[in-house]
Design a protein around this motif. Sequence first.
Motif, short mmCIF file in Angstrom:
data_model
loop_
_atom_site.label_atom_id
_atom_site.label_comp_id
_atom_site.label_asym_id
_atom_site.label_seq_id
_atom_site.Cartn_x
_atom_site.Cartn_y
_atom_site.Cartn_z
N ASP A 1 -5.51 -3.25 7.01
CA ASP A 1 -5.98 -4.46 6.33
C ASP A 1 -4.94 -5.55 6.26
O ASP A 1 -5.12 -6.56 5.59
CB ASP A 1 -6.46 -4.11 4.92
N ASN A 2 -3.81 -5.35 6.95
CA ASN A 2 -2.76 -6.36 6.96
C ASN A 2 -2.56 -6.89 8.37
O ASN A 2 -2.81 -6.17 9.35
CB ASN A 2 -1.45 -5.77 6.44
N LEU B 1 0.87 -1.17 0.00
CA LEU B 1 0.00 0.00 0.00
C LEU B 1 0.91 1.22 0.00
O LEU B 1 1.56 1.54 0.99
CB LEU B 1 -0.92 0.02 1.22
N ASN B 2 0.98 1.89 -1.15
CA ASN B 2 1.81 3.08 -1.31
C ASN B 2 3.26 2.81 -0.88
O ASN B 2 3.80 3.45 0.02
CB ASN B 2 1.22 4.24 -0.50
N GLU B 3 3.90 1.89 -1.57
CA GLU B 3 5.25 1.46 -1.23
C GLU B 3 6.27 1.84 -2.29
O GLU B 3 7.28 1.15 -2.46
CB GLU B 3 5.27 -0.06 -1.02
N PHE C 1 -6.45 -5.96 -4.14
CA PHE C 1 -7.11 -6.45 -2.92
C PHE C 1 -7.96 -5.35 -2.31
O PHE C 1 -7.49 -4.24 -2.07
CB PHE C 1 -6.06 -6.93 -1.91
N ARG C 2 -9.21 -5.66 -2.07
CA ARG C 2 -10.12 -4.75 -1.38
C ARG C 2 -10.67 -5.46 -0.15
O ARG C 2 -11.47 -6.38 -0.25
CB ARG C 2 -11.27 -4.32 -2.30
N TRP C 3 -10.23 -5.03 1.00
CA TRP C 3 -10.63 -5.68 2.25
C TRP C 3 -12.08 -5.37 2.58
O TRP C 3 -12.52 -4.22 2.53
CB TRP C 3 -9.71 -5.20 3.38
N ASN C 4 -12.83 -6.41 2.92
CA ASN C 4 -14.24 -6.23 3.30
C ASN C 4 -14.43 -6.06 4.79
O ASN C 4 -15.55 -6.17 5.30
CB ASN C 4 -15.07 -7.42 2.80
N ARG C 5 -13.33 -5.81 5.52
CA ARG C 5 -13.33 -5.62 6.97
C ARG C 5 -13.76 -6.87 7.72
O ARG C 5 -14.26 -6.79 8.84
CB ARG C 5 -14.19 -4.41 7.37
N LYS C 6 -13.57 -8.00 7.06
CA LYS C 6 -13.80 -9.29 7.70
C LYS C 6 -12.50 -10.08 7.66
O LYS C 6 -11.62 -9.84 6.85
CB LYS C 6 -14.90 -10.08 6.98
N ILE D 1 6.65 -13.23 -8.84
CA ILE D 1 6.44 -12.20 -7.82
C ILE D 1 4.98 -11.77 -7.90
O ILE D 1 4.49 -11.36 -8.97
CB ILE D 1 7.34 -10.96 -8.03
N VAL D 2 4.27 -11.88 -6.79
CA VAL D 2 2.86 -11.50 -6.74
C VAL D 2 2.70 -10.34 -5.76
O VAL D 2 2.98 -10.48 -4.57
CB VAL D 2 1.97 -12.69 -6.31
N ILE D 3 2.26 -9.20 -6.27
CA ILE D 3 2.00 -8.02 -5.46
C ILE D 3 0.52 -8.01 -5.09
O ILE D 3 -0.35 -7.99 -5.97
CB ILE D 3 2.35 -6.73 -6.22
N VAL D 4 0.21 -8.02 -3.80
CA VAL D 4 -1.18 -7.94 -3.33
C VAL D 4 -1.38 -6.51 -2.83
O VAL D 4 -0.97 -6.16 -1.73
CB VAL D 4 -1.45 -8.97 -2.22
N ASP D 5 -1.98 -5.69 -3.67
CA ASP D 5 -2.03 -4.25 -3.43
C ASP D 5 -3.41 -3.80 -2.97
O ASP D 5 -4.44 -4.27 -3.45
CB ASP D 5 -1.65 -3.48 -4.69
#
Length: 326
Positions: free
Chosen positions: A163-164, A19-21, A63-68, A38-42
């Motif tokens: 979210d991490n 996230l903004n890295e 990746f969009r976190w659903n807060r779950k 290499i897999v970036i999970v952004d």
Amino acid sequence: MAAATHGNRVPISVMIPTLNEEANLPRCLDHLRWADEIVIVDSGSKDATCDIARAYGAKIIDFRWNRKWPKKRGWALKEAPFQHAWVLMVDADEWIVPELAQEITEAIRSDKYVGYFINRKFIFMGRWIKHCGYYPSWNLRLLRRGYGQFERLSEVDDTGSGDNEVHEHVVVNGPTGYLRHDMLHLAYPNINTFMEKHNRYSNWEALVQFRRAHSDPHQIGHEDISKRRTLKEISRRLPFRPTLRFLYSYFWKLGILDGLAGLTFCRLLAIYEYLSVAKYKELKRIEADQRAARQLSTVPEFDWKARLVELDARPAASAQPAGTLP
């Protein structure tokens, strides 16, 4: 590395949560040229993170976190379409040095273990923090797919820490080993970064203490982690925690030997402890205030969640004739 020199990539998938890295990612990827995937999970970066990833030939998962639960790394470990059987988990502010890369290459050729712990060297103010309780710092980062998942330390999905995963570790179903060489962790390039991260981490600390949702520390199978969590649980009951944290890190854990960087680091750890204590007390106060407020009125609370379920279960209304009111 011989593999990189001859252009032969190592059959391994590297997962990097971002996230903004843009400031950290290029050097991280420079140290991963030997890996085949290499897999970036952004999480919706607004800077050049994804452009940098594409330039290095990395794959990007939006990746969009659903807060779950699960969060980013836990979700990726379960759902991401990795090409290879072995997954190496690396943060954007971490470097896999060539000696460690060679050791990883050799480790994944063996069937002896299903996971490996990797030690980290924390770099702060331009130097390695050898003491302060931050070395050794073992984390299970190399895992054969299907043999482990991230533990859940709180029943609360959104702990206010992002979210991490913060302090969660990978629980492994099988034998684990330890790699000899360390990775470099440049987590705190400046004090502002330390404060921003630990402001979020203290949300997690306060909520976990408030909920008393602690996992069994022995389930991970690593003695060092078990000891740290036992000490952490004891420390939560002690008075003057910020002062004790400084004394523990600076004198007992010999942070004094790390010079000015050690002194600054231990003072920041004490501030982090203070934030955790203050936020925990704030949660207790909010709970008490809400309990007192409920006693002021006998009007029952409306269960809006149950009402929504009830409305969703109702059959759809039939269409009304034109020109009439329902």
